[in-house]
Scaffold this motif. Structure first.
Motif, PDB file in Angstrom:
ATOM      1  N   GLN A   1      17.816   5.451 -23.561  1.00 21.91           N
ATOM      2  CA  GLN A   1      18.815   6.170 -22.768  1.00 21.91           C
ATOM      3  C   GLN A   1      18.975   5.598 -21.354  1.00 21.91           C
ATOM      4  N   LEU A   2      18.834   4.285 -21.245  1.00 21.79           N
ATOM      5  CA  LEU A   2      19.004   3.631 -19.949  1.00 21.79           C
ATOM      6  C   LEU A   2      20.045   2.517 -20.018  1.00 21.79           C
ATOM      7  N   GLY A   3      21.013   2.660 -20.916  1.00 20.16           N
ATOM      8  CA  GLY A   3      22.032   1.648 -21.058  1.00 20.16           C
ATOM      9  C   GLY A   3      21.664   0.627 -22.110  1.00 20.16           C
ATOM     10  N   LYS A   4      22.340  -0.510 -22.040  1.00 19.97           N
ATOM     11  CA  LYS A   4      22.125  -1.549 -23.043  1.00 19.97           C
ATOM     12  C   LYS A   4      21.001  -2.504 -22.674  1.00 19.97           C
ATOM     13  N   SER A   5      20.702  -2.621 -21.375  1.00 14.81           N
ATOM     14  CA  SER A   5      19.680  -3.579 -20.959  1.00 14.81           C
ATOM     15  C   SER A   5      19.091  -3.185 -19.615  1.00 14.81           C
ATOM     16  N   LEU A   6      17.915  -3.768 -19.327  1.00 12.02           N
ATOM     17  CA  LEU A   6      17.244  -3.574 -18.048  1.00 12.02           C
ATOM     18  C   LEU A   6      17.114  -4.933 -17.367  1.00 12.02           C
ATOM     19  N   PRO A   7      17.611  -5.072 -16.126  1.00 13.60           N
ATOM     20  CA  PRO A   7      17.460  -6.350 -15.432  1.00 13.60           C
ATOM     21  C   PRO A   7      16.023  -6.538 -14.949  1.00 13.60           C
ATOM     22  N   LEU A   8      15.481  -7.728 -15.151  1.00 11.28           N
ATOM     23  CA  LEU A   8      14.148  -8.067 -14.675  1.00 11.28           C
ATOM     24  C   LEU A   8      14.311  -9.006 -13.481  1.00 11.28           C
ATOM     25  N   LEU A   9      13.796  -8.582 -12.315  1.00 15.40           N
ATOM     26  CA  LEU A   9      13.989  -9.334 -11.081  1.00 15.40           C
ATOM     27  C   LEU A   9      12.654  -9.709 -10.467  1.00 15.40           C
ATOM     28  N   PRO A  10      12.591 -10.868  -9.797  1.00 13.74           N
ATOM     29  CA  PRO A  10      11.352 -11.205  -9.080  1.00 13.74           C
ATOM     30  C   PRO A  10      11.120 -10.237  -7.936  1.00 13.74           C
ATOM     31  N   PRO A  11       9.863  -9.918  -7.637  1.00 16.50           N
ATOM     32  CA  PRO A  11       9.594  -8.960  -6.562  1.00 16.50           C
ATOM     33  C   PRO A  11       9.922  -9.542  -5.198  1.00 16.50           C
ATOM     34  N   LYS A  12      10.354  -8.672  -4.302  1.00 17.80           N
ATOM     35  CA  LYS A  12      10.615  -9.092  -2.933  1.00 17.80           C
ATOM     36  C   LYS A  12       9.301  -9.226  -2.180  1.00 17.80           C
ATOM     37  N   ALA A  13       9.205 -10.243  -1.339  1.00 14.61           N
ATOM     38  CA  ALA A  13       8.001 -10.417  -0.530  1.00 14.61           C
ATOM     39  C   ALA A  13       7.924  -9.308   0.505  1.00 14.61           C
ATOM     40  N   GLU A  14       6.723  -8.755   0.666  1.00 11.29           N
ATOM     41  CA  GLU A  14       6.525  -7.700   1.647  1.00 11.29           C
ATOM     42  C   GLU A  14       6.536  -8.288   3.051  1.00 11.29           C
ATOM     43  N   VAL A  15       7.257  -7.624   3.953  1.00 10.64           N
ATOM     44  CA  VAL A  15       7.285  -8.031   5.355  1.00 10.64           C
ATOM     45  C   VAL A  15       6.618  -6.937   6.169  1.00 10.64           C
ATOM     46  N   ARG A  16       5.505  -7.277   6.772  1.00 11.09           N
ATOM     47  CA  ARG A  16       4.757  -6.300   7.553  1.00 11.09           C
ATOM     48  C   ARG A  16       4.933  -6.567   9.041  1.00 11.09           C
ATOM     49  N   GLU A  17       5.364  -5.546   9.745  1.00  5.36           N
ATOM     50  CA  GLU A  17       5.532  -5.686  11.189  1.00  5.36           C
ATOM     51  C   GLU A  17       4.173  -5.610  11.873  1.00  5.36           C
ATOM     52  N   PRO A  18       3.976  -6.405  12.917  1.00  8.37           N
ATOM     53  CA  PRO A  18       2.694  -6.351  13.629  1.00  8.37           C
ATOM     54  C   PRO A  18       2.494  -4.992  14.285  1.00  8.37           C
ATOM     55  N   ALA A  19       1.246  -4.545  14.307  1.00  9.50           N
ATOM     56  CA  ALA A  19       0.937  -3.250  14.917  1.00  9.50           C
ATOM     57  C   ALA A  19       1.157  -3.306  16.418  1.00  9.50           C
ATOM     58  N   ALA A  20       1.653  -2.215  16.956  1.00  9.31           N
ATOM     59  CA  ALA A  20       1.867  -2.138  18.399  1.00  9.31           C
ATOM     60  C   ALA A  20       0.529  -2.101  19.119  1.00  9.31           C
ATOM     61  N   PRO A  21       0.472  -2.619  20.346  1.00 10.09           N
ATOM     62  CA  PRO A  21      -0.793  -2.594  21.105  1.00 10.09           C
ATOM     63  C   PRO A  21      -1.341  -1.170  21.219  1.00 10.09           C
ATOM     64  N   GLY A  22      -2.609  -1.048  20.914  1.00  9.02           N
ATOM     65  CA  GLY A  22      -3.246   0.265  21.014  1.00  9.02           C
ATOM     66  C   GLY A  22      -3.036   1.143  19.803  1.00  9.02           C
ATOM     67  N   GLU A  23      -2.264   0.649  18.805  1.00  9.15           N
ATOM     68  CA  GLU A  23      -1.981   1.467  17.619  1.00  9.15           C
ATOM     69  C   GLU A  23      -3.182   1.543  16.692  1.00  9.15           C
ATOM     70  N   TYR A  24      -4.001   0.511  16.704  1.00  5.94           N
ATOM     71  CA  TYR A  24      -5.143   0.466  15.807  1.00  5.94           C
ATOM     72  C   TYR A  24      -6.409   0.186  16.598  1.00  5.94           C
ATOM     73  N   ASN A  25      -7.407   0.995  16.385  1.00  6.67           N
ATOM     74  CA  ASN A  25      -8.687   0.814  17.057  1.00  6.67           C
ATOM     75  C   ASN A  25      -9.705   0.401  16.014  1.00  6.67           C
ATOM     76  N   SER A  26     -10.163  -0.842  16.102  1.00  6.09           N
ATOM     77  CA  SER A  26     -11.067  -1.364  15.077  1.00  6.09           C
ATOM     78  C   SER A  26     -12.445  -0.717  15.129  1.00  6.09           C
ATOM     79  N   LYS A  27     -12.817  -0.096  16.237  1.00  3.72           N
ATOM     80  CA  LYS A  27     -14.132   0.519  16.344  1.00  3.72           C
ATOM     81  C   LYS A  27     -14.135   1.874  15.655  1.00  3.72           C
ATOM     82  N   MET A  28     -15.022   2.053  14.702  1.00  2.00           N
ATOM     83  CA  MET A  28     -15.097   3.308  13.963  1.00  2.00           C
ATOM     84  C   MET A  28     -15.755   4.387  14.819  1.00  2.00           C
TER      85      MET A  28
END
Length: 409
Positions: free
Chosen positions: A108-135
Motif C-alpha cells: 500500500q505504498l504505490g508501485k515502487s520505493l525509491p532507494l537513495l544514498p544517505p546524505k552526509a551529516e553536517v554538524r555545526e561546531p559548538a558555541a564557546p562555553g556550550e560544552y564543558n568537558s570536565k565532568m
C-alpha cells in the motif's frame, strides 16, 4: 619466539593452512555477492495505548517528535506504534547510485520505493562555553534484578556504583552484560536506502510485504527479483497485559505471537536514589543490549541458557517492590520493554548448490529480519485502559478527541 610477533608471516602461514584444508576437504570456495540487500522489518506498539494511525503520527510531528515522517533506522530503535521496514542496498557494481524497489500492491505504498544514498551529516561546531568537558562530581547506584517471579531471589540485587570526583570515574561491581552481534548494514554513501528524504510515507496499518519484489537501477543485476512469504512479513503486535502493581508484584502476560522464536523483557526505573534494572533472564548478565534483532543460532543458544524466554512462554512476573518508590503504583516512573524475535531469511541467486564441491558465486543476496516490540509504563493499569466505552455514548476516535482537546475545538 611467539608467532604473534610476526603478523605478516603469520598471515601467510594462515593462508597456506587454509588453502591446504580447503583442498583436502574438496570444498569449492564461495565469493561474496557484489550486490546485497538488507530488509529489516519491525512492528512497534505501546501496550495499553489505542492505535493512533496516520493522524497520531501527524500529531506527534506537531510537537517535534518527527512522528509524521518515517525515517531509516526506525526498525531498530523505539518508534511510534506501527509497521516499519528499512531497506539498504549495497551494489558494488555501481556504489551510491539510486535504485528502485518494485513492490507488491499489498504494501500500500504505490508501485515502487525509491532507494537513495544517505546524505552526509553536517554538524555545526559548538558555541564557546556550550560544552564543558570536565565532568561534575556525582555518585550513582544501579541495582540489577533478574528472573521471573514476584519474590526477590537470594543474592539480588547486584549493585553497580559509579563515582565521579575531580574528573575521575571510579566504578565497582560492574557486570559484563550481553550484546546483540552487530550485523546491521554499515550504511555509508555507497548504499541506497529507504525511507529517505524523498519518500518517507508511513507504512499503513494492515500493509503486507508478501509478494514479488524487484530492485532495478543502473548496473543492478536484472535477476534481482524475489518473493517474500508470510515468514518474512510484519509480525503481529504483542498483546501485552499486566496485573498487580509495582509494590506487590506485577505480572506481565501476552498472547503467543505468530512466528515468534523467543521473548525477552527488560524494565528500568528508579527507586529512591538508585536506578533499577530488571530482565526476564534467568541469569544475571543480560542487559538492554539484547533488545534487537538476533541471529537464529543465537536465539536458540540463549533460550537453552535461559537468557531468553521460549516461544511457548505467555507470562512473566516481576519481583515485588523493586520499583516501588514514594508512589508505588507509578513504578518509579519506569518503563517495560518487550521483544518477540522473529524469523530471519536469506535469499540468494543462483541458489546454493547441494554439492559442496561445486563452486557457488551468487550474483546477489537478500537478508530479511523480523521482530515485534512493545513498551509499557510500570504500574499502569492496562486492564482499565482496555475497557470498552459505554455503548450509549457516541464513539469518538481517540486521536480525533486528542486533537480536539489540543486545538480547543
Amino acid at each position: 619466539m611467539p608467532l604473534s610477533r610476526f603478523p605478516a608471516r603469520a598471515g601467510v602461514l594462515a593462508a597456506i593452512i587454509s588453502s591446504l584444508l580447503l583442498a583436502q576437504s574438496g570444498a569449492a570456495q564461495t565469493k561474496a555477492p557484489k550486490t546485497q540487500l538488507w530488509m529489516d522489518v519491525a512492528t512497534h506498539d505501546m501496550a495499553g495505548m489505542p492505535e493512533m494511525g496516520g493522524m497520531g503520527r501527524v500529531a506527534m510531528g506537531m510537537f517535534g517528535g518527527g512522528g509524521a515522517q518515517n525515517h531509516y533506522g526506525a526498525t531498530r530503535y523505539g518508534a511510534m506504534p506501527g509497521r516499519y521496514v528499512d531497506i539498504a542496498l549495497l551494489n558494488q557494481l555501481n556504489p551510491g547510485a539510486e535504485a528502485e524497489d518494485l513492490i507488491p500492491t499489498g504494501l500500500q505504498l504505490g508501485k515502487s520505493l525509491p532507494l537513495l544514498p544517505p546524505k552526509a551529516e553536517v554538524r555545526e561546531p559548538a558555541a564557546p562555553g556550550e560544552y564543558n568537558s570536565k565532568m561534575q562530581d556525582a555518585s550513582t547506584r544501579i541495582l540489577i534484578y533478574w528472573g521471573c517471579g514476584t519474590a526477590v531471589r537470594p543474592g539480588q540485587p547486584r549493585e553497580i556504583r559509579i563515582d565521579v570526583k575531580d574528573g575521575q570515574v571510579k566504578t565497582s561491581g560492574a557486570m559484563q552484560g550481553r550484546y546483540v552481534p552487530d550485523r546491521t548494514a554499515n550504511v555509508n554513501p555507497s548504499y541506497a536506502l529507504w525511507p529517505n528524504e524523498r519518500s518517507g510515507k508511513a507504512v499503513p496499518e494492515g500493509a503486507s510485504l508478501v509478494g514479488q519484489h524487484q530492485v532495478v537501477g543502473a548496473k543492478v543485476p536484472e535477476s534481482l527479483k524475489f518473493t517474500l512469504e508470510q515468514a518474512q512479513d510484519f509480525m503481529p503486535k504483542i498483546a501485552l497485559a499486566s496485573s498487580g502493581d509495582a509494590e506487590h508484584g506485577q505480572t506481565w502476560s501476552w498472547q503467543p505471537v505468530t512466528r515468534a522464536r523467543g521473548y525477552f523483557l527488560h524494565a528500568f526505573g528508579t527507586r529512591d536514589d538508585a536506578m533499577v534494572l530488571w530482565s526476564s533472564s534467568e541469569i544475571a548478565d543480560a542487559g538492554m543490549g539484547v533488545l534487537d534483532y538476533l541471529p537464529p543460532a543465537t536465539i536458540d543458544r540463549w533460550i537453552k541458557e535461559k537468557v531468553l524466554l521460549p516461544a511457548s512462554a505467555t507470562s512473566c512476573a516481576m519481583p515485588a517492590g523493586i520499583f516501588a518508590g514514594a508512589d508505588a503504583n507509578r513504578g518509579g516512573g519506569g518503563m517495560m520493554r518487550m521483544i518477540a524475535y522473529g524469523p530471519e531469511t536469506n535469499i540468494a541467486w543462483p541458489p546454493k548448490p547441494s554439492d559442496p564441491k561445486l563452486a557457488w558465486n551468487p550474483e546477489w543476496n537478500v537478508r530479511v529480519r523480523t521482530k515485534s516490540t512493545t513498551t509499557a509504563m510500570l504500574g499502569m493499569d492496562m486492564g482499565a485502559m482496555g475497557q470498552q466505552r459505554d455503548p450509549q455514548q457516541p464513539k469518538e476516535k481517540p486521536m480525533k478527541k486528542l486533537l480536539k482537546g489540543l486545538l480547543g475545538h
